[in-house]
Design a protein around this motif. Structure first.
Motif, PDB file in Angstrom:
ATOM      1  N   THR A 198      -3.802 -59.580   0.339  1.00  0.00           N
ATOM      2  CA  THR A 198      -4.155 -58.928   1.607  1.00  0.00           C
ATOM      3  C   THR A 198      -4.193 -59.902   2.777  1.00  0.00           C
ATOM      4  O   THR A 198      -3.960 -59.515   3.922  1.00  0.00           O
ATOM      5  N   LEU A 199      -4.494 -61.167   2.524  1.00  0.00           N
ATOM      6  CA  LEU A 199      -4.624 -62.123   3.623  1.00  0.00           C
ATOM      7  C   LEU A 199      -3.281 -62.640   4.117  1.00  0.00           C
ATOM      8  O   LEU A 199      -3.162 -63.038   5.277  1.00  0.00           O
ATOM      9  N   LEU A 200      -2.261 -62.656   3.268  1.00  0.00           N
ATOM     10  CA  LEU A 200      -0.988 -63.263   3.638  1.00  0.00           C
ATOM     11  C   LEU A 200       0.140 -62.255   3.815  1.00  0.00           C
ATOM     12  O   LEU A 200       1.214 -62.619   4.297  1.00  0.00           O
ATOM     13  N   ALA A 201      -0.072 -60.996   3.421  1.00  0.00           N
ATOM     14  CA  ALA A 201       1.003 -60.000   3.484  1.00  0.00           C
ATOM     15  C   ALA A 201       1.540 -59.840   4.896  1.00  0.00           C
ATOM     16  O   ALA A 201       2.749 -59.696   5.101  1.00  0.00           O
ATOM     17  N   VAL A 202       0.653 -59.879   5.882  1.00  0.00           N
ATOM     18  CA  VAL A 202       1.096 -59.686   7.257  1.00  0.00           C
ATOM     19  C   VAL A 202       1.892 -60.877   7.762  1.00  0.00           C
ATOM     20  O   VAL A 202       2.652 -60.759   8.737  1.00  0.00           O
ATOM     21  N   GLY A 203       1.766 -62.035   7.117  1.00  0.00           N
ATOM     22  CA  GLY A 203       2.490 -63.216   7.565  1.00  0.00           C
ATOM     23  C   GLY A 203       3.991 -63.047   7.471  1.00  0.00           C
ATOM     24  O   GLY A 203       4.736 -63.465   8.368  1.00  0.00           O
ATOM     25  N   LEU A 204       4.479 -62.435   6.395  1.00  0.00           N
ATOM     26  CA  LEU A 204       5.912 -62.213   6.229  1.00  0.00           C
ATOM     27  C   LEU A 204       6.412 -61.112   7.161  1.00  0.00           C
ATOM     28  O   LEU A 204       7.619 -60.947   7.324  1.00  0.00           O
ATOM     29  N   MET A 205       5.500 -60.389   7.765  1.00  0.00           N
ATOM     30  CA  MET A 205       5.867 -59.335   8.698  1.00  0.00           C
ATOM     31  C   MET A 205       5.930 -59.855  10.137  1.00  0.00           C
ATOM     32  O   MET A 205       6.882 -59.544  10.872  1.00  0.00           O
ATOM     33  N   MET A 206       4.962 -60.681  10.544  1.00  0.00           N
ATOM     34  CA  MET A 206       4.850 -61.059  11.944  1.00  0.00           C
ATOM     35  C   MET A 206       5.499 -62.397  12.284  1.00  0.00           C
ATOM     36  O   MET A 206       6.112 -62.544  13.345  1.00  0.00           O
ATOM     37  N   LEU A 207       5.370 -63.406  11.423  1.00  0.00           N
ATOM     38  CA  LEU A 207       5.920 -64.721  11.763  1.00  0.00           C
ATOM     39  C   LEU A 207       7.444 -64.694  11.931  1.00  0.00           C
ATOM     40  O   LEU A 207       7.956 -65.260  12.912  1.00  0.00           O
ATOM     41  N   PRO A 208       8.225 -64.071  11.035  1.00  0.00           N
ATOM     42  CA  PRO A 208       9.668 -64.017  11.277  1.00  0.00           C
ATOM     43  C   PRO A 208      10.038 -63.270  12.551  1.00  0.00           C
ATOM     44  O   PRO A 208      10.981 -63.664  13.251  1.00  0.00           O
ATOM     45  N   ALA A 209       9.312 -62.201  12.859  1.00  0.00           N
ATOM     46  CA  ALA A 209       9.605 -61.451  14.081  1.00  0.00           C
ATOM     47  C   ALA A 209       9.325 -62.304  15.318  1.00  0.00           C
ATOM     48  O   ALA A 209      10.127 -62.340  16.261  1.00  0.00           O
ATOM     49  N   ALA A 210       8.188 -62.999  15.331  1.00  0.00           N
ATOM     50  CA  ALA A 210       7.862 -63.864  16.460  1.00  0.00           C
ATOM     51  C   ALA A 210       8.851 -65.019  16.573  1.00  0.00           C
ATOM     52  O   ALA A 210       9.210 -65.446  17.685  1.00  0.00           O
ATOM     53  N   THR A 211       9.308 -65.531  15.435  1.00  0.00           N
ATOM     54  CA  THR A 211      10.295 -66.616  15.441  1.00  0.00           C
ATOM     55  C   THR A 211      11.621 -66.141  16.015  1.00  0.00           C
ATOM     56  O   THR A 211      12.239 -66.813  16.859  1.00  0.00           O
ATOM     57  N   ALA A 212      12.074 -64.974  15.567  1.00  0.00           N
ATOM     58  CA  ALA A 212      13.365 -64.452  16.018  1.00  0.00           C
ATOM     59  C   ALA A 212      13.371 -64.201  17.523  1.00  0.00           C
ATOM     60  O   ALA A 212      14.423 -64.313  18.173  1.00  0.00           O
ATOM     61  N   ARG A 213      12.215 -63.879  18.084  1.00  0.00           N
ATOM     62  CA  ARG A 213      12.135 -63.567  19.516  1.00  0.00           C
ATOM     63  C   ARG A 213      12.518 -64.760  20.387  1.00  0.00           C
ATOM     64  O   ARG A 213      12.946 -64.581  21.534  1.00  0.00           O
ATOM     65  N   PHE A 214      12.403 -65.976  19.874  1.00  0.00           N
ATOM     66  CA  PHE A 214      12.772 -67.160  20.645  1.00  0.00           C
ATOM     67  C   PHE A 214      14.268 -67.477  20.585  1.00  0.00           C
ATOM     68  O   PHE A 214      14.724 -68.429  21.218  1.00  0.00           O
ATOM     69  N   TRP A 215      15.029 -66.675  19.815  1.00  0.00           N
ATOM     70  CA  TRP A 215      16.455 -66.945  19.673  1.00  0.00           C
ATOM     71  C   TRP A 215      17.326 -65.823  20.196  1.00  0.00           C
ATOM     72  O   TRP A 215      18.461 -66.069  20.630  1.00  0.00           O
ATOM     73  N   VAL A 216      16.849 -64.589  20.154  1.00  0.00           N
ATOM     74  CA  VAL A 216      17.637 -63.458  20.641  1.00  0.00           C
ATOM     75  C   VAL A 216      16.743 -62.553  21.481  1.00  0.00           C
ATOM     76  O   VAL A 216      15.515 -62.563  21.338  1.00  0.00           O
ATOM     77  N   ARG A 217      17.378 -61.766  22.334  1.00  0.00           N
ATOM     78  CA  ARG A 217      16.626 -60.853  23.192  1.00  0.00           C
ATOM     79  C   ARG A 217      16.919 -59.386  22.902  1.00  0.00           C
ATOM     80  O   ARG A 217      16.086 -58.528  23.164  1.00  0.00           O
ATOM     81  N   ASP A 218      18.080 -59.075  22.390  1.00  0.00           N
ATOM     82  CA  ASP A 218      18.437 -57.687  22.104  1.00  0.00           C
ATOM     83  C   ASP A 218      17.766 -57.223  20.819  1.00  0.00           C
ATOM     84  O   ASP A 218      17.542 -58.018  19.892  1.00  0.00           O
ATOM     85  N   LEU A 219      17.497 -55.930  20.734  1.00  0.00           N
ATOM     86  CA  LEU A 219      16.692 -55.392  19.644  1.00  0.00           C
ATOM     87  C   LEU A 219      17.382 -55.501  18.288  1.00  0.00           C
ATOM     88  O   LEU A 219      16.783 -55.985  17.316  1.00  0.00           O
ATOM     89  N   THR A 220      18.625 -55.048  18.193  1.00  0.00           N
ATOM     90  CA  THR A 220      19.294 -55.045  16.889  1.00  0.00           C
ATOM     91  C   THR A 220      19.440 -56.455  16.317  1.00  0.00           C
ATOM     92  O   THR A 220      19.114 -56.680  15.141  1.00  0.00           O
ATOM     93  N   PRO A 221      19.924 -57.441  17.091  1.00  0.00           N
ATOM     94  CA  PRO A 221      19.939 -58.815  16.559  1.00  0.00           C
ATOM     95  C   PRO A 221      18.548 -59.326  16.213  1.00  0.00           C
ATOM     96  O   PRO A 221      18.397 -60.093  15.255  1.00  0.00           O
TER      97      PRO A 221
END
Length: 290
Positions: free
Chosen positions: A204-227
């Motif tokens: 329960t403590l780490l499940a959200v990490g695989l959900m939010m950290l990759p999304a936040a990371t990707a935001r620094f490389w692309v701006r469009d939604l599908t990519p």
């Protein structure tokens, strides 16, 4: 140590490593897109709160039936939906904002879950529920995680347009369609489902990490939604792959290793990401002037 020994041998020699890799891949397929929408809708902390909220239901299911997959899944799902609906009802029936209501609910749920496991279970039980056992995934759990990923992708395909419109202009969506509220409820259900699936592997403590950290990371490389969705999913999978290898070669816990790899990718992206990273903002590229 050559390339094969470093990257391939652990998965070729051990079935539990292959199962863990398949489970991480399935989790990435569902959690990547959901995490991207959570970030775009400014609901990142909602995902964290919901991850903690499933703890008492999973704990009760664990104490009643042990490591029974159905009991723990049903308990976690029921607790997560109860907190989501309860926080919304309190926010609409009182003057308390929804974020404060959700925070109160999830703190109570987290404390209740830890209390149940501490009083009725053992330290091993507590660690199992909090941090998961990604290296101990069996066939039913893999089927569950794969089913959740499939259901998530199909549901997102159905509600994609209203979700995107609500991220961009919720007022316009409410003026032209009534799909906003149903799509929001469906999306919250997907969040809870993917957190329940991630709970079996990462706790329960780490499940959200695989959900939010990759999304936040990707935001620094692309701006469009599908990519963004595709890159977040890819980063989640690569983080799981690298984390499993680090865990195998170093002897570190697998769940924290996976999340730390994702965290390392986030730190690098904060510094060097071309779409709003520190260096890109400090030294912007010059554009040709007419």
């Amino acid at each position: 140590m050559n390339f094969t020994d470093l990257f391939i041998a652990p998965f070729a020699e051990f079935e539990f490593m292959r199962r863990a890799l398949v489970g991480i891949f399935a989790l990435a397929l569902g959690a990547g897109p959901v995490g991207a929408f959570l970030m775009l809708r400014r609901m990142s902390l909602t995902g964290d709160a919901m991850a903690h909220a499933i703890l008492p239901g999973a704990a009760i299911g664990f104490l009643v039936s042990g490591l029974d997959l159905f009991a723990m899944t049903f308990g976690g799902l029921a607790a997560g939906l109860f907190v989501a609906v309860g926080a919304g009802v309190v926010a609409r029936a009182t003057e308390l904002k929804e974020d404060a209501s959700l925070a109160a609910f999830y703190l109570i749920s987290l404390a209740l879950g830890v209390m149940i496991l501490s009083v009725k279970g053992s330290n091993v039980d507590l660690l199992h529920v909090l941090f998961g056992t990604v290296l101990g995934l069996d066939d039913p759990t893999l089927y569950l995680v794969a089913g959740i990923a499939t259901f998530t992708l199909v549901t997102l395909a159905v509600i994609w347009r209203p979700l995107v419109l609500e991220c961009v202009d919720p007022a316009f969506l409410s003026s032209v369609s009534r799909a906003g509220a149903p799509s929001h409820i469906a999306f919250l259900a997907l969040v809870v489902l993917n957190l329940v699936g991630g709970f079996h592997a990462l706790g329960t403590l780490l499940a959200v990490g695989l959900m939010m950290l990759p999304a936040a990371t990707a935001r620094f490389w692309v701006r469009d939604l599908t990519p963004l969705v595709c890159l977040a999913t890819a980063i989640a999978f690569v983080s799981g792959f690298a984390g499993l290898l680090i865990s195998y070669h170093v002897g570190a816990p697998s769940g924290p290793a996976i999340i730390l790899v994702a965290g390392g990718a986030y730190v690098v992206s904060v510094l060097f990401g071309p779409a709003g990273g520190v260096i890109a903002r400090r030294f912007p590229q010059r554009h040709f002037e007419a």
